[in-house]
Motif scaffolding. Sequence first.
Motif, PDB file in Angstrom:
ATOM      1  N   LYS A 251       0.830  -1.217   0.000  1.00 56.47           N
ATOM      2  CA  LYS A 251       0.000   0.000   0.000  1.00 56.47           C
ATOM      3  C   LYS A 251       0.860   1.261   0.000  1.00 56.47           C
ATOM      4  CE  LYS A 251      -3.861  -2.201   2.355  1.00 56.47           C
ATOM      5  NZ  LYS A 251      -4.769  -2.185   3.471  1.00 56.47           N
TER       6      LYS A 251
ATOM      7  N   LEU B 144       0.580   5.177  -3.312  1.00 58.57           N
ATOM      8  CA  LEU B 144       0.184   6.590  -3.200  1.00 58.57           C
ATOM      9  C   LEU B 144       1.322   7.434  -2.655  1.00 58.57           C
ATOM     10  CD1 LEU B 144      -3.487   7.030  -1.994  1.00 58.57           C
ATOM     11  CD2 LEU B 144      -2.542   7.197  -4.268  1.00 58.57           C
ATOM     12  N   ASN B 145       2.052   6.871  -1.665  1.00 57.58           N
ATOM     13  CA  ASN B 145       3.193   7.614  -1.124  1.00 57.58           C
ATOM     14  C   ASN B 145       4.190   7.957  -2.233  1.00 57.58           C
ATOM     15  OD1 ASN B 145       2.567   7.838   1.632  1.00 57.58           O
ATOM     16  ND2 ASN B 145       3.229   5.727   2.019  1.00 57.58           N
ATOM     17  N   LEU B 146       4.395   6.999  -3.148  1.00 64.99           N
ATOM     18  CA  LEU B 146       5.342   7.232  -4.244  1.00 64.99           C
ATOM     19  C   LEU B 146       4.807   8.261  -5.226  1.00 64.99           C
ATOM     20  CD1 LEU B 146       6.578   3.607  -5.049  1.00 64.99           C
ATOM     21  CD2 LEU B 146       7.747   5.370  -3.731  1.00 64.99           C
ATOM     22  N   PHE B 147       3.505   8.125  -5.560  1.00 64.44           N
ATOM     23  CA  PHE B 147       2.961   9.008  -6.592  1.00 64.44           C
ATOM     24  C   PHE B 147       2.621  10.413  -6.090  1.00 64.44           C
ATOM     25  CE2 PHE B 147       2.830   5.142  -9.046  1.00 64.44           C
ATOM     26  CZ  PHE B 147       3.063   5.591 -10.332  1.00 64.44           C
ATOM     27  N   VAL B 148       2.687  10.648  -4.786  1.00 62.85           N
ATOM     28  CA  VAL B 148       2.566  12.036  -4.306  1.00 62.85           C
ATOM     29  C   VAL B 148       3.947  12.624  -4.007  1.00 62.85           C
ATOM     30  CG1 VAL B 148       0.243  11.788  -3.352  1.00 62.85           C
ATOM     31  CG2 VAL B 148       2.213  11.413  -1.874  1.00 62.85           C
TER      32      VAL B 148
ATOM     33  N   LEU C  39      -6.113   5.443  -8.817  1.00 63.20           N
ATOM     34  CA  LEU C  39      -4.830   5.326  -8.122  1.00 63.20           C
ATOM     35  C   LEU C  39      -5.024   5.092  -6.625  1.00 63.20           C
ATOM     36  CD1 LEU C  39      -2.061   5.272  -9.359  1.00 63.20           C
ATOM     37  CD2 LEU C  39      -1.843   7.701  -8.958  1.00 63.20           C
ATOM     38  N   LEU C  40      -6.042   5.734  -6.059  1.00 68.39           N
ATOM     39  CA  LEU C  40      -6.333   5.536  -4.633  1.00 68.39           C
ATOM     40  C   LEU C  40      -6.686   4.072  -4.371  1.00 68.39           C
ATOM     41  CD1 LEU C  40      -6.845   6.871  -1.798  1.00 68.39           C
ATOM     42  CD2 LEU C  40      -9.238   6.947  -2.453  1.00 68.39           C
TER      43      LEU C  40
ATOM     44  N   THR D 101      -4.634   1.321  -2.040  1.00 64.72           N
ATOM     45  CA  THR D 101      -5.191   0.916  -0.754  1.00 64.72           C
ATOM     46  C   THR D 101      -5.939  -0.410  -0.801  1.00 64.72           C
ATOM     47  OG1 THR D 101      -7.171   2.222  -1.196  1.00 64.72           O
ATOM     48  CG2 THR D 101      -5.469   3.298   0.093  1.00 64.72           C
TER      49      THR D 101
ATOM     50  N   LYS E 285      -5.600   7.965 -13.775  1.00 65.24           N
ATOM     51  CA  LYS E 285      -5.784   9.285 -13.152  1.00 65.24           C
ATOM     52  C   LYS E 285      -7.148   9.876 -13.519  1.00 65.24           C
ATOM     53  CE  LYS E 285      -1.091  10.918 -12.434  1.00 65.24           C
ATOM     54  NZ  LYS E 285      -0.176  12.035 -12.703  1.00 65.24           N
ATOM     55  N   GLU E 286      -7.568   9.654 -14.733  1.00 61.62           N
ATOM     56  CA  GLU E 286      -8.874  10.168 -15.143  1.00 61.62           C
ATOM     57  C   GLU E 286     -10.004   9.472 -14.383  1.00 61.62           C
ATOM     58  OE1 GLU E 286      -9.204   9.896 -19.383  1.00 61.62           O
ATOM     59  OE2 GLU E 286      -7.782  11.537 -19.686  1.00 61.62           O
ATOM     60  N   LYS E 287      -9.853   8.161 -14.173  1.00 59.51           N
ATOM     61  CA  LYS E 287     -10.909   7.396 -13.514  1.00 59.51           C
ATOM     62  C   LYS E 287     -10.775   7.407 -11.988  1.00 59.51           C
ATOM     63  CE  LYS E 287     -11.669   4.092 -17.290  1.00 59.51           C
ATOM     64  NZ  LYS E 287     -13.126   4.109 -17.476  1.00 59.51           N
ATOM     65  N   GLY E 288      -9.717   8.019 -11.488  1.00 58.87           N
ATOM     66  CA  GLY E 288      -9.513   8.092 -10.036  1.00 58.87           C
ATOM     67  C   GLY E 288      -9.212   6.748  -9.405  1.00 58.87           C
TER      68      GLY E 288
END
Lengths: 264, 247
Positions: free
Chosen positions: A87, A90-94, A258-259, A263, A253-256
């Motif tokens: 999990k 997200l840490n990487l992509f932010v 990544l979250l 997770t 990213k368009e479909k959201g």
Amino acid sequence: MSLVRIIALIQRHLYLYQRSLPRIMEIFFWPLMDLLVWGFITVYFQRFNIGLPRFVSFFLGALIFWDILYRAQQGISISFLEEVWSKNLLNLFVSPMRPCEFLAALMTISVGKMLTAGAASALLAWIFYSFNIFLVGISLIPFVFNLLVMGWAIGIISMSAILRYGQEAEVLAWGLGFLIQPFAAVFYPVSILPIFVQPIARMIPASYVFEGMRAVLETGAIPYESLMKAAFLNGIYLALAIRFFYYNLRIVKEKGLLLHRGTE
Amino acid sequence: MGLRVIEVNHLTKLFGNAVAVNDISFSVEEGEILGFLGPNGAGKTTLIQLLLGLITATAGEIKILGIDLIKDREAILSQVNFSSSYVSMPTSLTLWENLSVFAKLYGIKNHEGKIDSLLTLFEINHLKDSLTRNLSSGQQTRLSLAKALLNSPKILFLDEPTASLDPDIADKTRTLLKSIRNKSRTTILYTSHNMKEMQEISDRIVFLDQGEIIACGTPNEIIQNFEEENLEDVFLKIARRKVENIE
């Protein structure tokens, strides 16, 4: 592109492997099993004098080269899955990490895994069957390089599918390479395949590598033309695979999604 | 008026035909703690992800630290950070290894001292050589917050950061975040379902419902506008009004 960030991503995987016996074992386990089972079967067949010269060498060479390709692919797809499983995506992509740095790190990890597994396979083949992969001489380098690049392309495609479709696509990390294997002339020449399948085989870079390896072991001559064809196809496939990754990243990213990937 | 570090203009996000964020505009000033409140599905998490560039907007403009998010996301991300109780760090690495990897990703030079001071700040320095998998959920949250402060961010995005903390550590965390804001003028965007916490920590609150801003102001202004006694009552009023409308 930041070299420091690429090194950081590689270091994260080195930390992981330095204390995980199952992960280290996974690198060596399958090459060992393949070599033991198929190697002894090959030796057994050889006793019946099936009339195929250098039968054992062909088979063992194919096993080692196939493992190089497979490890190169897994170096990308399994390393990506490690981020999904922990999990950490997200840490990487932010972070300021760029996708190209992420790809560069995974490709480097893939080289490490491939060299480790390849060296282990070569050593085991020498110990158990007195087979020396270095008999293929200097052409070993372009052979391995072509397999590495093809492994990268397959790895990036399976990673992109997992990014897009989630862990239900996880099976591709293990299975996509084997989907290609029957047509890649790994253990037999392309001419054995049905006529209508042969054009497919000619589109697979690895088929030139495996046929080339057999040619070197048989005649000693390096098939430069085959290697060039393999390199040309690999260049195209790697470019397409990278494009496929960026396309899927955009869709995710368009479909959201990544979250969810980070997770789930 | 302070320096505007976040400017959002007419931001819209559609997922197919579903409207997740509907033409919203707001700005955040330097050193402000802005809380996002709203029922589940109100668009809080989507909004934070839009601000971090994890989701692409359908329409509208986001400027962070004066930089257009679409044009130079990496330049923004090196100056901001994020922590969520729903995101973990690799559990097979020690705390120190995890923070060391992220310090390099954020380009922090001589990061050893910074890591030590953050681990001390969050009272987990004695665990720095422990594997992350051995931490309690509260300790993991503190590790995630330590990661979020590694690059001394100008803007901190926190998605329910105290969700798994015990009241003592949660209180210490809030105090710490306020002190960071006071010392370094860090802007903090915060989501939580703990109304008391939101009332205590936020300078201003953006109340979201069905992707729209239905109220914006200081906690006291919002409580007065809805003629309630506290934020929890405001929240219940909005959530139950929605249920009544559906019925």
